[in-house]
Design an enzyme around this catalytic site. Sequence first.
Site, PDB file in Angstrom:
ATOM      1  N   ARG A 160      25.413  56.068  85.406  1.00  0.00           N
ATOM      2  CA  ARG A 160      24.430  57.140  85.604  1.00  0.00           C
ATOM      3  C   ARG A 160      24.123  57.818  84.270  1.00  0.00           C
ATOM      4  O   ARG A 160      22.977  58.187  83.994  1.00  0.00           O
ATOM      5  CB  ARG A 160      24.915  58.167  86.652  1.00  0.00           C
ATOM      6  CG  ARG A 160      23.987  59.378  86.774  1.00  0.00           C
ATOM      7  CD  ARG A 160      24.131  60.162  88.075  1.00  0.00           C
ATOM      8  NE  ARG A 160      25.506  60.340  88.490  1.00  0.00           N
ATOM      9  CZ  ARG A 160      26.387  61.189  87.955  1.00  0.00           C
ATOM     10  NH1 ARG A 160      26.016  61.979  86.966  1.00  0.00           N
ATOM     11  NH2 ARG A 160      27.618  61.262  88.412  1.00  0.00           N
TER      12      ARG A 160
ATOM     13  N   TYR B  44      -2.016  64.003  91.771  1.00  0.00           N
ATOM     14  CA  TYR B  44      -1.471  63.036  92.741  1.00  0.00           C
ATOM     15  C   TYR B  44      -0.807  63.791  93.920  1.00  0.00           C
ATOM     16  O   TYR B  44      -0.113  64.793  93.707  1.00  0.00           O
ATOM     17  CB  TYR B  44      -0.454  62.131  92.027  1.00  0.00           C
ATOM     18  CG  TYR B  44       0.377  61.323  92.978  1.00  0.00           C
ATOM     19  CD1 TYR B  44      -0.217  60.377  93.815  1.00  0.00           C
ATOM     20  CD2 TYR B  44       1.750  61.506  93.080  1.00  0.00           C
ATOM     21  CE1 TYR B  44       0.536  59.647  94.719  1.00  0.00           C
ATOM     22  CE2 TYR B  44       2.514  60.768  93.975  1.00  0.00           C
ATOM     23  CZ  TYR B  44       1.889  59.847  94.791  1.00  0.00           C
ATOM     24  OH  TYR B  44       2.636  59.141  95.693  1.00  0.00           O
TER      25      TYR B  44
ATOM     26  N   ASP C 201       0.771  63.613  82.873  1.00  0.00           N
ATOM     27  CA  ASP C 201       1.008  62.381  83.628  1.00  0.00           C
ATOM     28  C   ASP C 201       0.056  61.326  83.056  1.00  0.00           C
ATOM     29  O   ASP C 201      -1.161  61.438  83.189  1.00  0.00           O
ATOM     30  CB  ASP C 201       0.722  62.640  85.121  1.00  0.00           C
ATOM     31  CG  ASP C 201       1.000  61.424  85.990  1.00  0.00           C
ATOM     32  OD1 ASP C 201       0.863  60.289  85.497  1.00  0.00           O
ATOM     33  OD2 ASP C 201       1.326  61.601  87.175  1.00  0.00           O
TER      34      ASP C 201
ATOM     35  N   LYS D 233       3.158  51.471  88.245  1.00  0.00           N
ATOM     36  CA  LYS D 233       1.752  51.107  88.144  1.00  0.00           C
ATOM     37  C   LYS D 233       1.510  50.158  86.958  1.00  0.00           C
ATOM     38  O   LYS D 233       2.094  49.101  86.925  1.00  0.00           O
ATOM     39  CB  LYS D 233       0.920  52.397  88.067  1.00  0.00           C
ATOM     40  CG  LYS D 233       1.289  53.427  89.157  1.00  0.00           C
ATOM     41  CD  LYS D 233       0.962  52.924  90.527  1.00  0.00           C
ATOM     42  CE  LYS D 233       1.381  53.730  91.735  1.00  0.00           C
ATOM     43  NZ  LYS D 233       2.120  54.937  91.702  1.00  0.00           N
TER      44      LYS D 233
END
Length: 395
Positions: free
Chosen positions: A51, A103, A175, A200
Amino acid sequence: MASQEYSFETKLLHNQHKIDPVTGAVSVPIQHASTFHQFDVDSFGKYDYARSLNPTREALEDVIAELEGGVKGFAFASGMAAISTAFLLLSSGDHIVITEDVYGGTFRMVTQVLTRFGIEHTFVDMTDLGQVRQAIQPNTKAFYAETPSNPLLKVTDIRAISQIAKEIGALTFVDNTFLTPELQKPLELGADIVLHSATKFLAGHSDVVAGLAVVKDEELAKRLYFLQISFGAVLGPQDAWLVLRGIKTLHVRLEQSQKSALKIAEFLAEHPLIENVYYPGLTGHPQKELQESQANGAGAVLSFELKDETALREFVSHVELPVFAVSLGAVESILSYPAKMSHAAMPQDEREKRGIKNSLLRLSVGLENPDDIINDFSQSLEKLQHNQFAFHQGE
Ligand SMILES: Cc1ncc(COP(=O)(O)O)c(C=O)c1O
């Protein structure tokens, strides 16, 4: 020749992780270990627990940091995990100024989660800098832009927003999902944090969900790393490898898709059954010049409106080529219905206020021959026209 002097497309392939120093492998090894043996009680190695740091994730974080021109990259389990973790830089009592047609998942996070922790927000049309300034409060700590925005492809002036943010000591988040560093580098324009749904264009093949963040300075990097390991929404090594592989072909994919997007946008703009086309590369788009001043292209996503929802439903039912699905930025073209997909988390009245109509479709252009998409849309629109004509005749 130092790597900084290579062109962007060369850097996609020839970066510090192009060869594994241990084996010479030309693909980054996928390291599945969740924990790492420590050879000394007092001094631990670079890796201790996955992690905190995993070598495959680290390679992706290095690559995206270099491509965005930042000091450090961070990979998360999804775009929303990257965005949400970045929002944790804020504290109770802080205020965000945010672009209005953001978004839907970001809208949900800001309106339904951050509010529970006392983080306030004001939505503004970020193309109007007057509105941006008016929304500033004494507790404004961040400006959040998505440009071009989802789904109306409005363009925010990153330089201007970053300047306004600096004047009041606030951070600028951008973004960059729609354009990627191939076309736009927000950190060079003054932003502090770049965020991505790497699901994306960066990964590009509709086969992985991932998020990335890149920051401009070391102090912010320390704060975001602390939040990354505290919140723990890290990207797994297999998925990190898929994003790394996708990035290698980013230039050729995006260049081709962008060329096709313009051709398709021009076709739609000329068609009598299409009411509006939103694409910042199209002559007549209100922020075309701004787009050209801050990005190397308009990207491969466009939106368009039909007459009404009935027409939209019929159009979609006849379309054969693009997949009709959530998401964007893939090798195959994706036709989406924002009202029921990306922006379903936004209540109808909020969508209407923002001009996101029930007759709006979003198209992410893939790698098909654009003429095939145009022919497909033509046949669908012809059927629509024919049926509308038949309907009126029958009245
Ligand atoms: C612009 C934008 N930002 C963020 C996200 C969220 O990313 P993810 O779905 O990877 O969580 C999306 C997803 O569609 C998006 O389009």
